[in-house]
Design a protein around this motif. Sequence first.
Motif, PDB file in Angstrom:
ATOM      1  N   TYR A   1       0.819  -1.014   0.225  1.00  0.00           N
ATOM      2  CA  TYR A   1       0.177   0.080  -0.001  1.00  0.00           C
ATOM      3  C   TYR A   1       0.746   1.213   0.041  1.00  0.00           C
TER       4      TYR A   1
ATOM      5  N   TRP B   1       1.045   4.002  -2.935  1.00  0.00           N
ATOM      6  CA  TRP B   1       1.015   5.400  -2.459  1.00  0.00           C
ATOM      7  C   TRP B   1       1.942   6.448  -2.787  1.00  0.00           C
TER       8      TRP B   1
ATOM      9  N   LEU C   1      -5.634   2.150  -4.182  1.00  0.00           N
ATOM     10  CA  LEU C   1      -5.679   2.656  -3.030  1.00  0.00           C
ATOM     11  C   LEU C   1      -6.886   2.834  -2.372  1.00  0.00           C
TER      12      LEU C   1
END
Length: 462
Positions: free
Chosen positions: A24, A28, A178
């Motif tokens: 993640y 990101w 996301l």
Amino acid sequence: MTTVTNGDTSPQAAARRAKAANLYRAVWRWHFYAGLIILPFMITLAVTGAIYLFREDVDNIVHANFMQVTPIEGQRLSPSQIIDAALGAQAGTAVKFTDPISDTQSTEVTIKPETGSNMAVYVNQYTGEVLEVRPDRSTFAWTVRYLHSFRYFGPNPRKIIEIVGGFAILMVLTGVYLWWPRGAMRGQKGGVITVRGEPKRRVFWRDTHAVTGIIIGFFIVFLALTGMPWSSVWGAKVNEWANGSNYGYPNGLRINVPMSEDHLDHIAKTSWSLEQAQIPESVPPMMEMPTIGIDIATQIFDEMALHRGYAVALPNGSSGVYSGSVYPDDLSQQRVVHLDQYTGDALLDMSYADYGPLGKWLEFGINTHMGQTFGLLNQLLLLAVCVGIVLLAVSAAVMWWKRRPSGSLGVPPLPSDRKVFIGLFVILGIGGVLFPLTGITLLGMIVLDMIWQAVRAKPARI
């Protein structure tokens, strides 16, 4: 970032959560970098694109003084008389005559002066009055179009189109990842399909950004892909491949007449598939013979039922042709016809139906990208998408400003396990191969990010 547990405290579950958290963070981080690079350009593309969707309406308002005329029944001048009136106001050689798309539109004649660039002369076809003389393609709509494609700034800046298009696709794909509800968040509604909080809170802008992105993400990818044909690297190569021959005409179209070295895009506005199409040549007769003239040429084009608003490129030299071309909103009416200047015979007559499968799909995408395929619905839908793109950019900027630490750029943190970057970079690499300029930019970003990480990790000297 908040870590969400699902009740499983086993080492295996903890390892899975750690791996997911690392991935993640990696995604990101690159979503942030991509946004940092392209959001200013996305705003420019969205604003200019929204205006260009209504180009004809805007031009008719902005340039009403020379684009609008009052019809006078039974008093319309012939094309040759209109051209003579234009040449009386602007010396040079007439190179193009554009049939007005409606009776209330003036007639445009393009003239090449002895020195300098082409000039556009607008003539009232009922009275012969010259209403305006200005540089060719200098109307408000053309200016917006050149700004939208970055062509206004020269050939090299147009490469930005490919870079922005590739990054826009990357932004959507990483943004979906996301946004995707995971773990205990799957039952959550806020931030997934609704917006929480108030404008003074960061969560409001985060949810606005996420929800807007998931709604218009498909359209952003569509616009990015259908905008790629105008890029100077990817677009040019795909154009050459899609057309399938040195003449620039689609495969399967037989060319049995002499061809010049000039291209259709040099003489008139044309479809993307025909930009490389070479112009046929008239064969000068053995004995001196007059040409059919513009009046007979337009009469033939009318009899052949070319859609109103067609442009006629006038013959250039003894082997030139009368080239009639029109690209209206209705794809089936797109057409280009070349007439022998001595006999009036059609040397080539091609329409949308003659394009190959790839050419048809690309033209459909381009036509829809320009808001033409489905009429007003097409325009309003893309207008909403353009507004959404601006909202995405604004919400991202506000969200970043509220999140960033004081005095810092606020780059998302690195994952604790750098191995997760391997898979991400493979995916980025595939995109980079498909869109070379985007790939080169990505490579440069990776190198800069690694250098920055090394500088930050270096211990300070005492």
